[in-house]
Design a protein around this motif. Sequence first.
Motif, PDB file in Angstrom:
ATOM      1  N   CYS A   1       0.836  -1.210   0.000  1.00 31.44           N
ATOM      2  CA  CYS A   1       0.000   0.000   0.000  1.00 31.44           C
ATOM      3  C   CYS A   1       0.870   1.259   0.000  1.00 31.44           C
ATOM      4  CB  CYS A   1      -0.927   0.008   1.214  1.00 31.44           C
ATOM      5  SG  CYS A   1      -2.254  -1.199   1.137  1.00 31.44           S
ATOM      6  N   VAL A   2       1.904   1.255   0.817  1.00 30.53           N
ATOM      7  CA  VAL A   2       2.803   2.405   0.879  1.00 30.53           C
ATOM      8  C   VAL A   2       3.513   2.590  -0.460  1.00 30.53           C
ATOM      9  CG1 VAL A   2       4.929   3.268   1.964  1.00 30.53           C
ATOM     10  CG2 VAL A   2       3.084   2.373   3.375  1.00 30.53           C
ATOM     11  N   SER A   3       3.920   1.492  -1.093  1.00 31.58           N
ATOM     12  CA  SER A   3       4.587   1.616  -2.395  1.00 31.58           C
ATOM     13  C   SER A   3       3.626   2.167  -3.436  1.00 31.58           C
ATOM     14  CB  SER A   3       5.174   0.271  -2.845  1.00 31.58           C
ATOM     15  OG  SER A   3       4.158  -0.631  -3.192  1.00 31.58           O
ATOM     16  N   THR A   4       2.342   1.869  -3.312  1.00 29.97           N
ATOM     17  CA  THR A   4       1.351   2.441  -4.235  1.00 29.97           C
ATOM     18  C   THR A   4       1.242   3.943  -4.036  1.00 29.97           C
ATOM     19  OG1 THR A   4       0.126   0.355  -4.243  1.00 29.97           O
ATOM     20  CG2 THR A   4      -1.052   2.317  -4.996  1.00 29.97           C
ATOM     21  N   VAL A   5       1.301   4.396  -2.792  1.00 27.03           N
ATOM     22  CA  VAL A   5       1.286   5.841  -2.515  1.00 27.03           C
ATOM     23  C   VAL A   5       2.513   6.493  -3.143  1.00 27.03           C
ATOM     24  CG1 VAL A   5       1.373   7.603  -0.704  1.00 27.03           C
ATOM     25  CG2 VAL A   5      -0.117   5.617  -0.440  1.00 27.03           C
ATOM     26  N   PHE A   6       3.681   5.850  -2.997  1.00 28.24           N
ATOM     27  CA  PHE A   6       4.900   6.383  -3.623  1.00 28.24           C
ATOM     28  C   PHE A   6       4.773   6.384  -5.147  1.00 28.24           C
ATOM     29  CE2 PHE A   6       7.346   5.063   0.325  1.00 28.24           C
ATOM     30  CZ  PHE A   6       7.551   6.362   0.740  1.00 28.24           C
ATOM     31  N   LEU A   7       4.191   5.342  -5.707  1.00 31.29           N
ATOM     32  CA  LEU A   7       4.002   5.269  -7.160  1.00 31.29           C
ATOM     33  C   LEU A   7       3.134   6.432  -7.650  1.00 31.29           C
ATOM     34  CD1 LEU A   7       4.377   3.645  -9.836  1.00 31.29           C
ATOM     35  CD2 LEU A   7       2.240   2.484  -9.243  1.00 31.29           C
ATOM     36  N   ILE A   8       2.041   6.680  -6.963  1.00 33.86           N
ATOM     37  CA  ILE A   8       1.154   7.791  -7.339  1.00 33.86           C
ATOM     38  C   ILE A   8       1.897   9.119  -7.225  1.00 33.86           C
ATOM     39  CG2 ILE A   8      -0.938   9.056  -6.674  1.00 33.86           C
ATOM     40  CD1 ILE A   8      -2.072   6.273  -5.823  1.00 33.86           C
ATOM     41  N   HIS A   9       2.649   9.293  -6.146  1.00 33.83           N
ATOM     42  CA  HIS A   9       3.442  10.518  -5.975  1.00 33.83           C
ATOM     43  C   HIS A   9       4.410  10.703  -7.138  1.00 33.83           C
ATOM     44  CE1 HIS A   9       6.329  13.408  -4.505  1.00 33.83           C
ATOM     45  NE2 HIS A   9       7.271  12.497  -4.612  1.00 33.83           N
ATOM     46  N   ASN A  10       5.110   9.647  -7.503  1.00 31.85           N
ATOM     47  CA  ASN A  10       6.101   9.752  -8.575  1.00 31.85           C
ATOM     48  C   ASN A  10       5.457   9.998  -9.934  1.00 31.85           C
ATOM     49  OD1 ASN A  10       8.442   9.465  -6.992  1.00 31.85           O
ATOM     50  ND2 ASN A  10       8.066   7.271  -6.843  1.00 31.85           N
ATOM     51  N   ILE A  11       4.308   9.415 -10.174  1.00 33.85           N
ATOM     52  CA  ILE A  11       3.587   9.688 -11.426  1.00 33.85           C
ATOM     53  C   ILE A  11       3.183  11.158 -11.479  1.00 33.85           C
ATOM     54  CG2 ILE A  11       1.431   9.254 -12.678  1.00 33.85           C
ATOM     55  CD1 ILE A  11       1.713   6.300 -11.779  1.00 33.85           C
ATOM     56  N   PHE A  12       2.626  11.666 -10.376  1.00 33.48           N
ATOM     57  CA  PHE A  12       2.250  13.085 -10.334  1.00 33.48           C
ATOM     58  C   PHE A  12       3.464  13.989 -10.509  1.00 33.48           C
ATOM     59  CE2 PHE A  12      -1.936  12.677  -7.741  1.00 33.48           C
ATOM     60  CZ  PHE A  12      -2.609  12.337  -8.896  1.00 33.48           C
ATOM     61  N   GLN A  13       4.577  13.615  -9.908  1.00 35.40           N
ATOM     62  CA  GLN A  13       5.792  14.415 -10.025  1.00 35.40           C
ATOM     63  C   GLN A  13       6.273  14.466 -11.483  1.00 35.40           C
ATOM     64  OE1 GLN A  13       9.081  12.953  -7.668  1.00 35.40           O
ATOM     65  NE2 GLN A  13       9.914  15.008  -7.454  1.00 35.40           N
ATOM     66  N   GLU A  14       6.246  13.350 -12.163  1.00 37.26           N
ATOM     67  CA  GLU A  14       6.654  13.321 -13.571  1.00 37.26           C
ATOM     68  C   GLU A  14       5.665  14.086 -14.450  1.00 37.26           C
ATOM     69  OE1 GLU A  14       9.495  12.196 -15.106  1.00 37.26           O
ATOM     70  OE2 GLU A  14      10.201  11.953 -13.050  1.00 37.26           O
TER      71      GLU A  14
END
Length: 165
Positions: free
Chosen positions: A130-143
Amino acid sequence: MKAIKQELKKVGSLSLFFFIGYGYIVVIMQLFLKEFAVDISVFAKVVVYALVSAKSVAIMDMTPWMNRFAKSPRYLQVLYRTSVYTLAVFVLSVIENLFHAYHETKALMPALKLFLETRNFYQFLGILLCVSTVFLIHNIFQELDQYLGKGNLSKFFFKLPKSIE
């Protein structure tokens, strides 16, 4: 002064993002565990973890090795950053749990044994995913923000649309 203000703004927005993401995880866990009468009241932990995650991400983003795939397709950068953040959470979580076990046993080998016997691996893995999914969403938004131009993504979501005439 301007650099401090900018850093506070970045950490503040990251903290809010992680607070919402981790809060979502806690709510989902509470809904799944409701029928088993398991109470999870971890609001303070969510706030602390959001602040720690935000500051950690801000610091890690300034390091040159986090931009290892900057000249590659964006999905590689997203996956790389997500993997590094997830690995860091994994390592820090294991260290934290071992620390608590060591605090109880006062010796390293019994602490390791207690850690392995008492910690639910599947729950740990579920939370890590779940935490890695939050990081994934953050990184997608950042890109996406970088692709659209710094600040344009927040304008897209929060600025009122122009009326269509």
